[in-house]
Design a protein around this motif. Structure first.
Motif, PDB file in Angstrom:
ATOM      1  N   CYS A 228       5.118  30.071  39.984  1.00 34.36           N
ATOM      2  CA  CYS A 228       4.641  28.701  39.785  1.00 34.36           C
ATOM      3  C   CYS A 228       4.349  28.426  38.315  1.00 34.36           C
ATOM      4  O   CYS A 228       3.729  29.221  37.616  1.00 34.36           O
ATOM      5  CB  CYS A 228       3.383  28.468  40.618  1.00 34.36           C
ATOM      6  SG  CYS A 228       3.099  26.724  40.983  1.00 34.36           S
ATOM      7  N   SER A 229       4.815  27.280  37.840  1.00 36.93           N
ATOM      8  CA  SER A 229       4.607  26.853  36.467  1.00 36.93           C
ATOM      9  C   SER A 229       3.772  25.571  36.492  1.00 36.93           C
ATOM     10  O   SER A 229       3.164  25.248  37.512  1.00 36.93           O
ATOM     11  CB  SER A 229       5.961  26.639  35.776  1.00 36.93           C
ATOM     12  OG  SER A 229       5.805  26.311  34.423  1.00 36.93           O
ATOM     13  N   GLU A 230       3.741  24.851  35.384  1.00 38.40           N
ATOM     14  CA  GLU A 230       3.023  23.574  35.316  1.00 38.40           C
ATOM     15  C   GLU A 230       3.862  22.567  34.551  1.00 38.40           C
ATOM     16  O   GLU A 230       4.138  22.748  33.373  1.00 38.40           O
ATOM     17  CB  GLU A 230       1.665  23.744  34.615  1.00 38.40           C
ATOM     18  CG  GLU A 230       0.684  24.618  35.364  1.00 38.40           C
ATOM     19  CD  GLU A 230      -0.587  24.856  34.565  1.00 38.40           C
ATOM     20  OE1 GLU A 230      -0.658  24.404  33.404  1.00 38.40           O
ATOM     21  OE2 GLU A 230      -1.498  25.500  35.091  1.00 38.40           O
ATOM     22  N   TRP A 231       4.279  21.518  35.243  1.00 34.84           N
ATOM     23  CA  TRP A 231       5.031  20.445  34.593  1.00 34.84           C
ATOM     24  C   TRP A 231       4.302  19.130  34.853  1.00 34.84           C
ATOM     25  O   TRP A 231       4.205  18.680  35.988  1.00 34.84           O
ATOM     26  CB  TRP A 231       6.457  20.391  35.129  1.00 34.84           C
ATOM     27  CG  TRP A 231       7.280  19.288  34.536  1.00 34.84           C
ATOM     28  CD1 TRP A 231       7.345  18.922  33.227  1.00 34.84           C
ATOM     29  CD2 TRP A 231       8.150  18.399  35.251  1.00 34.84           C
ATOM     30  NE1 TRP A 231       8.212  17.864  33.060  1.00 34.84           N
ATOM     31  CE2 TRP A 231       8.724  17.528  34.291  1.00 34.84           C
ATOM     32  CE3 TRP A 231       8.512  18.272  36.593  1.00 34.84           C
ATOM     33  CZ2 TRP A 231       9.630  16.525  34.642  1.00 34.84           C
ATOM     34  CZ3 TRP A 231       9.423  17.288  36.938  1.00 34.84           C
ATOM     35  CH2 TRP A 231       9.967  16.427  35.967  1.00 34.84           C
ATOM     36  N   ALA A 232       3.775  18.538  33.801  1.00 33.47           N
ATOM     37  CA  ALA A 232       3.039  17.283  33.919  1.00 33.47           C
ATOM     38  C   ALA A 232       4.020  16.123  34.062  1.00 33.47           C
ATOM     39  O   ALA A 232       4.952  15.980  33.261  1.00 33.47           O
ATOM     40  CB  ALA A 232       2.156  17.080  32.684  1.00 33.47           C
ATOM     41  N   VAL A 233       3.841  15.301  35.087  1.00 31.16           N
ATOM     42  CA  VAL A 233       4.703  14.135  35.317  1.00 31.16           C
ATOM     43  C   VAL A 233       3.880  12.861  35.136  1.00 31.16           C
ATOM     44  O   VAL A 233       2.660  12.861  35.266  1.00 31.16           O
ATOM     45  CB  VAL A 233       5.331  14.181  36.724  1.00 31.16           C
ATOM     46  CG1 VAL A 233       6.288  15.358  36.835  1.00 31.16           C
ATOM     47  CG2 VAL A 233       4.260  14.280  37.812  1.00 31.16           C
ATOM     48  N   ASP A 234       4.587  11.758  34.826  1.00 25.61           N
ATOM     49  CA  ASP A 234       3.902  10.502  34.546  1.00 25.61           C
ATOM     50  C   ASP A 234       4.711   9.331  35.083  1.00 25.61           C
ATOM     51  O   ASP A 234       5.718   9.512  35.789  1.00 25.61           O
ATOM     52  CB  ASP A 234       3.667  10.352  33.035  1.00 25.61           C
ATOM     53  CG  ASP A 234       4.947  10.503  32.224  1.00 25.61           C
ATOM     54  OD1 ASP A 234       6.054  10.333  32.802  1.00 25.61           O
ATOM     55  OD2 ASP A 234       4.863  10.770  31.008  1.00 25.61           O
ATOM     56  N   ILE A 358       5.043  29.039  21.663  1.00 24.14           N
ATOM     57  CA  ILE A 358       5.561  27.690  21.915  1.00 24.14           C
ATOM     58  C   ILE A 358       4.973  27.055  23.163  1.00 24.14           C
ATOM     59  O   ILE A 358       4.673  25.863  23.183  1.00 24.14           O
ATOM     60  CB  ILE A 358       7.107  27.712  21.999  1.00 24.14           C
ATOM     61  CG1 ILE A 358       7.704  27.744  20.592  1.00 24.14           C
ATOM     62  CG2 ILE A 358       7.641  26.514  22.754  1.00 24.14           C
ATOM     63  CD1 ILE A 358       9.209  27.670  20.574  1.00 24.14           C
ATOM     64  N   MET A 359       4.811  27.810  24.243  1.00 22.60           N
ATOM     65  CA  MET A 359       4.406  27.219  25.505  1.00 22.60           C
ATOM     66  C   MET A 359       3.051  26.529  25.408  1.00 22.60           C
ATOM     67  O   MET A 359       2.174  26.958  24.661  1.00 22.60           O
ATOM     68  CB  MET A 359       4.347  28.283  26.590  1.00 22.60           C
ATOM     69  CG  MET A 359       5.717  28.795  27.025  1.00 22.60           C
ATOM     70  SD  MET A 359       6.793  27.507  27.678  1.00 22.60           S
ATOM     71  CE  MET A 359       5.913  27.055  29.155  1.00 22.60           C
ATOM     72  N   HIS A 360       2.890  25.447  26.165  1.00 20.46           N
ATOM     73  CA  HIS A 360       1.616  24.748  26.244  1.00 20.46           C
ATOM     74  C   HIS A 360       1.477  24.135  27.620  1.00 20.46           C
ATOM     75  O   HIS A 360       2.468  23.974  28.343  1.00 20.46           O
ATOM     76  CB  HIS A 360       1.507  23.671  25.157  1.00 20.46           C
ATOM     77  CG  HIS A 360       2.601  22.652  25.219  1.00 20.46           C
ATOM     78  ND1 HIS A 360       3.836  22.849  24.623  1.00 20.46           N
ATOM     79  CD2 HIS A 360       2.662  21.431  25.810  1.00 20.46           C
ATOM     80  CE1 HIS A 360       4.607  21.789  24.831  1.00 20.46           C
ATOM     81  NE2 HIS A 360       3.916  20.920  25.552  1.00 20.46           N
ATOM     82  N   HIS A 361       0.265  23.783  27.989  1.00 23.00           N
ATOM     83  CA  HIS A 361      -0.017  23.258  29.315  1.00 23.00           C
ATOM     84  C   HIS A 361       0.806  22.003  29.589  1.00 23.00           C
ATOM     85  O   HIS A 361       0.862  21.078  28.778  1.00 23.00           O
ATOM     86  CB  HIS A 361      -1.506  22.928  29.448  1.00 23.00           C
ATOM     87  CG  HIS A 361      -1.834  22.145  30.671  1.00 23.00           C
ATOM     88  ND1 HIS A 361      -1.581  22.629  31.934  1.00 23.00           N
ATOM     89  CD2 HIS A 361      -2.365  20.911  30.833  1.00 23.00           C
ATOM     90  CE1 HIS A 361      -1.963  21.730  32.815  1.00 23.00           C
ATOM     91  NE2 HIS A 361      -2.440  20.679  32.181  1.00 23.00           N
ATOM     92  N   GLY A 362       1.463  21.967  30.761  1.00 21.20           N
ATOM     93  CA  GLY A 362       2.225  20.801  31.181  1.00 21.20           C
ATOM     94  C   GLY A 362       3.662  20.790  30.718  1.00 21.20           C
ATOM     95  O   GLY A 362       4.410  19.877  31.065  1.00 21.20           O
ATOM     96  N   ALA A 363       4.088  21.809  29.937  1.00 24.47           N
ATOM     97  CA  ALA A 363       5.451  21.807  29.383  1.00 24.47           C
ATOM     98  C   ALA A 363       6.504  22.087  30.438  1.00 24.47           C
ATOM     99  O   ALA A 363       7.667  21.751  30.257  1.00 24.47           O
ATOM    100  CB  ALA A 363       5.561  22.835  28.261  1.00 24.47           C
ATOM    101  N   GLY A 364       6.119  22.698  31.549  1.00 26.77           N
ATOM    102  CA  GLY A 364       7.102  23.056  32.552  1.00 26.77           C
ATOM    103  C   GLY A 364       7.856  24.317  32.177  1.00 26.77           C
ATOM    104  O   GLY A 364       7.473  25.056  31.275  1.00 26.77           O
ATOM    105  N   HIS A 365       8.952  24.553  32.871  1.00 20.68           N
ATOM    106  CA  HIS A 365       9.757  25.755  32.677  1.00 20.68           C
ATOM    107  C   HIS A 365      10.663  25.609  31.461  1.00 20.68           C
ATOM    108  O   HIS A 365      11.323  24.589  31.286  1.00 20.68           O
ATOM    109  CB  HIS A 365      10.600  25.996  33.925  1.00 20.68           C
ATOM    110  CG  HIS A 365      11.555  27.129  33.816  1.00 20.68           C
ATOM    111  ND1 HIS A 365      11.153  28.424  33.574  1.00 20.68           N
ATOM    112  CD2 HIS A 365      12.907  27.166  33.912  1.00 20.68           C
ATOM    113  CE1 HIS A 365      12.210  29.211  33.538  1.00 20.68           C
ATOM    114  NE2 HIS A 365      13.281  28.477  33.736  1.00 20.68           N
TER     115      HIS A 365
END
Length: 424
Positions: A228-234, A358-365
């Motif tokens: 599981c990753s984290e991808w912020a959607v809007d 590079i990775m940051h919260h909400g960036a997704g895969h």
């Protein structure tokens, strides 16, 4: 139009585990917000039974798995290893209704699903779980894969596959060793897999099945935690995704791309021009772009199907900021990104570098690979890096198979032998 490039495509290495969307202090390990997991597949593929196995309850009615309009869904909260998840039991496109989806109802259900995934109490979309029945090899497989992975999730979240109905196999895992090539031959790539049974334990069931049921439950729960990753959607994602999915449903379920995909490449060359390249049976339009800054208008007029970002392994201090500026300029939250780390000699090192810098919260895969140092004399390593990049391009490009007529490319593309390292 600039020069053309012809490169060959060979079988590549197995995929690495997905990159996690990290904050600088690794908050993802203890975040209190829900992480959405979309479980999809054809009717009868065992989605509801998979959810019951993961939650270790009988929350989902398995009878409902045989019916339902495309995109209709139910959600189920669950806690695994201290992290809260919401499992979305989602109806995919069935073999019998391809080309005959009731548009109005499907679109209503699609909007309801997208709004549910945008719930303010969640971290967006974390994982796609594709349920496939072991005995099925249908055309709807690739259509559902493209619909959910590329059109809805923009290849910004990891996708895993769960093969159900394997309780009678001598060794459940052996099914994957025998059949994995069938997915790859259809350009269906997964970050991970699970070969399981979704039988329900009951009185009188044999010890062999009882063990397999318990093993399968743990395998599926670990599959979620691991991938599981984290991808912020809007709202911008909702509008784009809804429009694209509606267009696909109404016009074309063809599983082949019909026009060149656009690759936007930053950091590989100081020049700005367009090329047309073809490899692996697909055509790509290549657009070289500069690294944007806070005052530039970079990104305007560019609509990419894949972003390729070159980073230097010895540049640490501003790596996250410059990458973020690039993603902002070229819509990196809506387009898959391949990060090529210069100066490293293997994919694992590249993956770790991207996770740390590079990775940051909400960036997704993020997809990642390496490019060896320029003075390295090992041509075999250079060829491996070239092949890895080709493989990643083929599997990570957005799918836009909505307009027929791929024959228009004939006579238009001129082929000249070259190498992808010319992009450096």
């Amino acid at each position: 139009m600039g020069r053309s490039v012809l490169v060959s495509l060979k079988s590549g290495s197995p995929p690495l585990p997905p990159l996690k969307a990290l904050t600088s202090n690794h908050e993802w390990q203890t975040r209190p917000r829900n992480r959405n997991v979309v479980i999809f597949g054809e009717s009868g593929s065992g989605k509801s039974s998979v959810i019951n196995a993961i939650t270790q309850t009988q929350l989902a009615e398995t009878s409902s798995d045989a019916t339902g309009c495309t995109f209709s869904h139910k959600s189920y909260p669950v806690e695994i290893s201290g992290q809260r998840y919401v499992l979305f039991d989602t109806a995919g496109l069935n073999e019998g209704n391809m080309g005959a989806v009731p548009a109005a109802k499907a679109e209503k259900e699609l909007r309801r699903l997208l709004c549910g995934l945008m719930n303010s109490g969640s971290d967006g979309i974390g994982l796609l779980v594709y349920c496939v029945r072991s005995t099925r090899a249908r055309q709807a497989l690739i259509r559902n894969y493209n619909l959910f992975y590329s059109v809805i999730c923009r290849k910004k979240v990891p996708i895993v596959v769960v093969i159900t109905g394997l309780e009678n196999e001598t060794d459940m895992q052996s099914w994957w060793h025998t059949n994995a090539k069938e997915f790859k031959s259809r350009n269906m790539h997964f970050q991970d897999h699970a070969c399981v049974t979704t039988l329900h334990k009951h009185a009188g069931i044999s010890d062999v099945f009882t063990r397999r049921i318990a093993e399968s439950r743990e395998i599926m729960r670990n599959l979620i935690v691991k991938n599981c990753s984290e991808w912020a959607v809007d709202d911008a994602w909702l509008k784009q995704c809804f429009a694209d999915a509606r267009h696909v449903m109404r016009h074309n379920w063809n599983s082949e791309r019909s026009s060149p995909s656009t690759l936007i490449i930053c950091g590989s060359s100081p020049r700005e021009e367009e090329d047309l390249t073809r490899f692996g049976g697909e055509a790509y339009r290549v657009c070289f772009v500069p690294q944007p800054d806070s005052t530039s208008s970079a990104g305007r007029g560019h609509e990419g199907d894949l972003l390729i970002y070159y980073a230097h392994a010895d540049t640490h201090s501003a790596a996250r900021q410059t990458f973020s500026a690039f993603c902002t300029a070229y819509r990196g939250n809506m387009v898959p990104v391949v990060v090529v780390v210069k100066g490293l000699n293997d994919r694992i090192s590249a993956r770790h570098w991207v996770e740390e810098h590079i990775m940051h919260h909400g960036a997704g895969h993020l997809f990642s690979t390496f490019s060896p140092a320029g003075d390295l004399g090992d041509n075999s390593l250079r060829r491996q890096a070239e092949q890895d990049l080709q493989d990643l391009i083929k599997q990570s490009c957005l799918f836009r198979g909505v307009v027929k007529g791929r024959g228009i490319l004939k006579g238009f593309v001129r082929f000249v032998r070259s190498k992808l390292l010319d992009w450096l």
